[in-house]
Design an enzyme around this catalytic site. Sequence first.
Site, PDB file in Angstrom:
ATOM      1  CE  LYS A   1      -2.022  -1.155   3.914  1.00 26.81           C
ATOM      2  NZ  LYS A   1      -1.318  -2.434   4.203  1.00 26.81           N
TER       3      LYS A   1
ATOM      4  NE  ARG B   1      -4.673  -1.781   9.789  1.00 27.48           N
ATOM      5  CZ  ARG B   1      -3.629  -1.183   9.196  1.00 27.48           C
ATOM      6  NH1 ARG B   1      -3.716   0.069   8.815  1.00 27.48           N
ATOM      7  NH2 ARG B   1      -2.522  -1.854   8.982  1.00 27.48           N
TER       8      ARG B   1
ATOM      9  NE  ARG C   1       7.033  -2.171   6.392  1.00 24.64           N
ATOM     10  CZ  ARG C   1       5.709  -2.264   6.402  1.00 24.64           C
ATOM     11  NH1 ARG C   1       5.003  -1.811   5.382  1.00 24.64           N
ATOM     12  NH2 ARG C   1       5.092  -2.841   7.408  1.00 24.64           N
TER      13      ARG C   1
ATOM     14  NE  ARG D   1       5.684  -0.006  10.534  1.00 27.76           N
ATOM     15  CZ  ARG D   1       4.593  -0.291   9.828  1.00 27.76           C
ATOM     16  NH1 ARG D   1       4.483   0.136   8.568  1.00 27.76           N
ATOM     17  NH2 ARG D   1       3.628  -0.992  10.360  1.00 27.76           N
TER      18      ARG D   1
ATOM     19  NE  ARG E   1       1.827  -4.970  11.426  1.00 31.60           N
ATOM     20  CZ  ARG E   1       2.999  -4.671  10.860  1.00 31.60           C
ATOM     21  NH1 ARG E   1       4.137  -5.007  11.462  1.00 31.60           N
ATOM     22  NH2 ARG E   1       3.028  -4.036   9.712  1.00 31.60           N
TER      23      ARG E   1
HETATM   24  P1  ADP Z   1       0.992  -1.836   7.491  1.00 30.53           P
HETATM   25  O1  ADP Z   1       1.838  -0.939   6.622  1.00 30.53           O
HETATM   26  O2  ADP Z   1       1.728  -3.022   7.940  1.00 30.53           O
HETATM   27  O3  ADP Z   1      -0.320  -2.174   6.881  1.00 30.53           O
HETATM   28  P2  ADP Z   1       0.315   0.498   9.089  1.00 30.53           P
HETATM   29  O4  ADP Z   1       1.497   1.387   9.084  1.00 30.53           O
HETATM   30  O5  ADP Z   1      -0.810   0.832   8.175  1.00 30.53           O
HETATM   31  O6  ADP Z   1       0.763  -1.019   8.831  1.00 30.53           O
HETATM   32  O7  ADP Z   1      -0.268   0.377  10.558  1.00 30.53           O
HETATM   33  C1  ADP Z   1       0.568   0.059  11.642  1.00 30.53           C
HETATM   34  C2  ADP Z   1      -0.266  -0.174  12.881  1.00 30.53           C
HETATM   35  O8  ADP Z   1      -0.992   1.016  13.195  1.00 30.53           O
HETATM   36  C3  ADP Z   1      -1.317  -1.266  12.782  1.00 30.53           C
HETATM   37  O9  ADP Z   1      -0.793  -2.559  13.067  1.00 30.53           O
HETATM   38  C4  ADP Z   1      -2.333  -0.807  13.843  1.00 30.53           C
HETATM   39  O10 ADP Z   1      -1.855  -1.102  15.136  1.00 30.53           O
HETATM   40  C5  ADP Z   1      -2.292   0.714  13.689  1.00 30.53           C
HETATM   41  N1  ADP Z   1      -3.291   1.228  12.732  1.00 30.53           N
HETATM   42  C6  ADP Z   1      -3.039   1.864  11.539  1.00 30.53           C
HETATM   43  N2  ADP Z   1      -4.182   2.214  10.926  1.00 30.53           N
HETATM   44  C7  ADP Z   1      -5.182   1.803  11.740  1.00 30.53           C
HETATM   45  C8  ADP Z   1      -6.606   1.845  11.655  1.00 30.53           C
HETATM   46  N3  ADP Z   1      -7.245   2.396  10.582  1.00 30.53           N
HETATM   47  N4  ADP Z   1      -7.322   1.302  12.666  1.00 30.53           N
HETATM   48  C9  ADP Z   1      -6.728   0.744  13.735  1.00 30.53           C
HETATM   49  N5  ADP Z   1      -5.406   0.652  13.879  1.00 30.53           N
HETATM   50  C10 ADP Z   1      -4.618   1.179  12.892  1.00 30.53           C
HETATM   51  P1  ADP Z   2       2.176  -1.877   3.210  1.00 29.86           P
HETATM   52  O1  ADP Z   2       2.187  -0.373   3.185  1.00 29.86           O
HETATM   53  O2  ADP Z   2       0.994  -2.456   2.525  1.00 29.86           O
HETATM   54  O3  ADP Z   2       2.366  -2.440   4.576  1.00 29.86           O
HETATM   55  P2  ADP Z   2       4.751  -1.612   1.825  1.00 29.86           P
HETATM   56  O4  ADP Z   2       4.409  -0.796   0.626  1.00 29.86           O
HETATM   57  O5  ADP Z   2       5.471  -0.947   2.923  1.00 29.86           O
HETATM   58  O6  ADP Z   2       3.439  -2.374   2.358  1.00 29.86           O
HETATM   59  O7  ADP Z   2       5.586  -2.872   1.307  1.00 29.86           O
HETATM   60  C1  ADP Z   2       6.164  -3.799   2.226  1.00 29.86           C
HETATM   61  C2  ADP Z   2       7.578  -4.140   1.772  1.00 29.86           C
HETATM   62  O8  ADP Z   2       7.502  -4.954   0.595  1.00 29.86           O
HETATM   63  C3  ADP Z   2       8.434  -2.925   1.408  1.00 29.86           C
HETATM   64  O9  ADP Z   2       9.752  -3.171   1.863  1.00 29.86           O
HETATM   65  C4  ADP Z   2       8.370  -2.866  -0.116  1.00 29.86           C
HETATM   66  O10 ADP Z   2       9.595  -2.392  -0.664  1.00 29.86           O
HETATM   67  C5  ADP Z   2       8.134  -4.304  -0.523  1.00 29.86           C
HETATM   68  N1  ADP Z   2       7.192  -4.445  -1.647  1.00 29.86           N
HETATM   69  C6  ADP Z   2       6.122  -3.664  -1.926  1.00 29.86           C
HETATM   70  N2  ADP Z   2       5.478  -4.105  -3.036  1.00 29.86           N
HETATM   71  C7  ADP Z   2       6.143  -5.215  -3.444  1.00 29.86           C
HETATM   72  C8  ADP Z   2       5.978  -6.131  -4.550  1.00 29.86           C
HETATM   73  N3  ADP Z   2       4.972  -5.992  -5.422  1.00 29.86           N
HETATM   74  N4  ADP Z   2       6.861  -7.143  -4.662  1.00 29.86           N
HETATM   75  C9  ADP Z   2       7.884  -7.284  -3.763  1.00 29.86           C
HETATM   76  N5  ADP Z   2       8.099  -6.454  -2.718  1.00 29.86           N
HETATM   77  C10 ADP Z   2       7.242  -5.430  -2.554  1.00 29.86           C
END
Ligand code: ADP
Ligand code: ADP
Length: 220
Positions: free
Chosen positions: A13, A88, A127, A161, A172
């Site tokens: 994302k 979420r 990451r 992170r 998660r």
């Molecule tokens: P990821 O990139 O792995 O999807 P995020 O950076 O979006 O993770 O979120 C990290 C953490 O922040 C989540 O595991 C949760 O604890 C919290 N969080 C983020 N967005 C939300 C939301 N919309 N509702 C509840 N918790 C959230």
């Molecule tokens: P999210 O925001 O959904 O948690 P990220 O965009 O941070 O996910 O991506 C998670 C990790 O995977 C990052 O280190 C990113 O560079 C890598 N990544 C993202 N998209 C891809 C893909 N299509 N194939 C392989 N690695 C990816």
Amino acid sequence: MNMILLGPPGAGKGTQAQNIVRDYGLVQLSTGDMLRQSVASGSALGQQLKAVLDAGELVSDTIMIEMIADRIAQPDCKAGFILDGFPRTNEQAVALDALLDEKGLNLDHVIEMAVDDAALTERVTGRYTCAKCGAGYHDNFQKPQKDGVCDGCGGSEFTRRSDDNAETVANRLKEFHEKTAPIIHYYRQKGRLSQVDGMAAIEVVTAQISTILNGGGARV
Ligand code: ADP
Ligand code: ADP
Ligand code: ZN
């Protein structure tokens, strides 16, 4: 144009949101980044949030809905926004619809990024991010052109992170399947859902998303 990127932790994302910001000039609203800023501020609320994030649990709907309502009210969102990490839960999705209705805003696209669970742990644990400009990287899948130097800004400091470890990721993912996956059906029923293959290479996913944003691709 206002849109949601929906997918499990590590789906890509944030990576795709950065590309959409570059190509379409939308603003990225990452609730995870907002929460981490609050943690970094050292406030009492921030300390409570840190415990929730490190456990891999979800922050309460009340806090999240208020946070996103405040953010959407800011003037830069008039350019259009990408919701990355919100909604979420079903309650958040319903509250978002009410909020957008009240403001007369459209939700133009909800894009589901489908990725197999088996791939996600490696994505998340590998990451890292440029400390200066926030560009995202991966140990194996998205390395900077020059080792240890950010492509975007030339910075040489990177951060990881504290919740990007295998144990927290497991929780998660559990939260995602229990609480977030149901909202995929919510948007499908409303006829607003599109899907991309999040298992494909980063640039392939970017192209799939562009097709959708440019009006192509079928709703699923
Ligand atoms: P990821 O990139 O792995 O999807 P995020 O950076 O979006 O993770 O979120 C990290 C953490 O922040 C989540 O595991 C949760 O604890 C919290 N969080 C983020 N967005 C939300 C939301 N919309 N509702 C509840 N918790 C959230
Ligand atoms: P999210 O925001 O959904 O948690 P990220 O965009 O941070 O996910 O991506 C998670 C990790 O995977 C990052 O280190 C990113 O560079 C890598 N990544 C993202 N998209 C891809 C893909 N299509 N194939 C392989 N690695 C990816
Ligand atoms: Zn950088």
